[in-house]
Design an enzyme around this catalytic site. Sequence first.
Site, short mmCIF file in Angstrom:
data_model
loop_
_atom_site.label_atom_id
_atom_site.label_comp_id
_atom_site.label_asym_id
_atom_site.label_seq_id
_atom_site.Cartn_x
_atom_site.Cartn_y
_atom_site.Cartn_z
N GLN A 181 39.53 43.50 68.19
CA GLN A 181 40.26 43.18 66.95
C GLN A 181 39.63 42.02 66.18
O GLN A 181 39.92 41.82 65.00
CB GLN A 181 41.72 42.82 67.26
CG GLN A 181 42.56 44.01 67.74
CD GLN A 181 42.89 44.98 66.62
OE1 GLN A 181 42.91 44.64 65.45
NE2 GLN A 181 43.13 46.23 66.98
N HIS A 203 35.24 51.57 65.10
CA HIS A 203 36.28 52.10 64.20
C HIS A 203 37.32 51.06 63.80
O HIS A 203 38.18 51.32 62.97
CB HIS A 203 36.92 53.37 64.76
CG HIS A 203 37.91 53.18 65.86
ND1 HIS A 203 39.27 53.18 65.63
CD2 HIS A 203 37.76 53.01 67.20
CE1 HIS A 203 39.91 53.04 66.79
NE2 HIS A 203 39.01 52.91 67.74
N CYS A 327 49.29 52.92 70.98
CA CYS A 327 49.37 53.41 72.36
C CYS A 327 50.80 53.45 72.85
O CYS A 327 51.13 54.23 73.73
CB CYS A 327 48.54 52.52 73.27
SG CYS A 327 46.99 52.08 72.53
C1 LIG Z 1 41.50 49.64 69.70
C2 LIG Z 1 41.39 48.65 70.81
C3 LIG Z 1 40.74 48.98 72.03
C4 LIG Z 1 40.22 50.36 72.32
O1 LIG Z 1 39.14 50.71 71.52
P1 LIG Z 1 38.76 52.28 71.42
O2 LIG Z 1 37.45 52.29 70.72
O3 LIG Z 1 39.85 52.91 70.61
O4 LIG Z 1 38.68 52.80 72.80
C5 LIG Z 1 40.63 48.01 72.99
N1 LIG Z 1 41.12 46.77 72.79
C6 LIG Z 1 41.74 46.42 71.65
C7 LIG Z 1 42.23 45.02 71.49
C8 LIG Z 1 41.90 47.35 70.62
O5 LIG Z 1 42.54 46.99 69.50
#
Ligand SMILES: *Cc1c(COP(=O)(O)O)cnc(C)c1O
Length: 392
Positions: A181, A203, A327
């Site tokens: 993040q 992403h 999630c």
């Molecule tokens: C989105 C997220 C993930 C997972 O990333 P993906 O690429 O979707 O597997 C892990 N940690 C945090 C803090 C996230 O926001």
Amino acid sequence: MMSKYIYMDNAATTPIKREVLEAMMPYFTDKYGNPSSIYSIGGQSRNAIERAREKVSKVFNAKPQEIFFTSCGSESDNWAIKGIAYANRKRGNHIITSKIEHHAVLHTCQYLEKQGFRVTYLDVDEYGFINLDQLKESIRDDTILISIMFANNEIGTIQPIAEIGKIAKEKGIYFHTDAVQAIGNVKIDVNELNIDLLSLSAHKFYGPKGIGALYIRQGVKIDPLISGGAQERNRRAGTENVPYIVGLGKAIELAYENIDEHNEKLTKLRKRLIKGIFDNIDYVRLNGDEEKRLPGNANFCFRFIEGESILLSLDMEGIAGSSGSACTSGSLDPSHVLLAIGLPHEIAHGSLRLTLGDFNTEEDVDYVVEKLTEIVARLRAMSPLYDERKGR
Ligand SMILES: *Cc1c(COP(=O)(O)O)cnc(C)c1O
């Protein structure tokens, strides 16, 4: 047709930037060579990967050979934690993390507990900060890893990473941070902050889904997660996802080129959003710290109503937000993060996360405040809990 669509769930994922897509395109068509092949189009792919690796390393003041591409943030977290655990088992079997980590970290730690590792889950205070004294007291002779997220995906709280890194370094313990993040929102120097491993995912910063990276400091003892060919210097097998790696490189370059502008804009929008909501709606609280938070993150609890109902009503107005995290939605349990900051279940159930991004405008914010004010009033008018409050 809906007149407009307002996307305020940028912590779940971000739309890909046009420049990023354009940089990727040739690697789907003309430049399709396998980077391991010795002929010229193989070399083209190899060079494209190395250019992307340099772009990522530059952002963190790391060396290119310390950057490893993975399939996503979750893989990076799994690799960092399992890889350190298995490679350093002879030294010890204790890991320290926090109660508010992403499930990619929490569930990995729970898995390792079943394999005989011991895990300490640090508490957080009402704003979501870990306690540095509790961290120090939790360190044992057999502690091999501290894994604390840089910034929380639900409430946006930014941890005291420099202090954690200093403690880990003094004790000779590896420090991993899930910075998924934080990328594009915080300037990160892995040397200044004493970070040994860092996870990221494209992403979340206007790159494509399904591509991530792990920074591994030179000299860190870590096992591979995926065995096979010799790709990524023998540490992560599998033919490289060339177009997506190129996209990640372009996205991270753009994110840090414009970071000051981005932060200023999002902070302004966030403050406008929070003020608008507090000016128009009562019985609402802001979750997380007011200042030490991600620029685009706003997380609220509205009393007497359900976050899920707010989300559905917002969706009918063409507004995308989130209740807790992507999630946890779909399950009836309130977010583990909101429970960890001490909220009772009934308040945690009324949570709404709105996360702003580069494509949001002041008009979007004002429209969301207007619609949210109507929605909260309508839902509360139907809520028996709100009625009881009036009777008191
Ligand atoms: C989105 C997220 C993930 C997972 O990333 P993906 O690429 O979707 O597997 C892990 N940690 C945090 C803090 C996230 O926001």
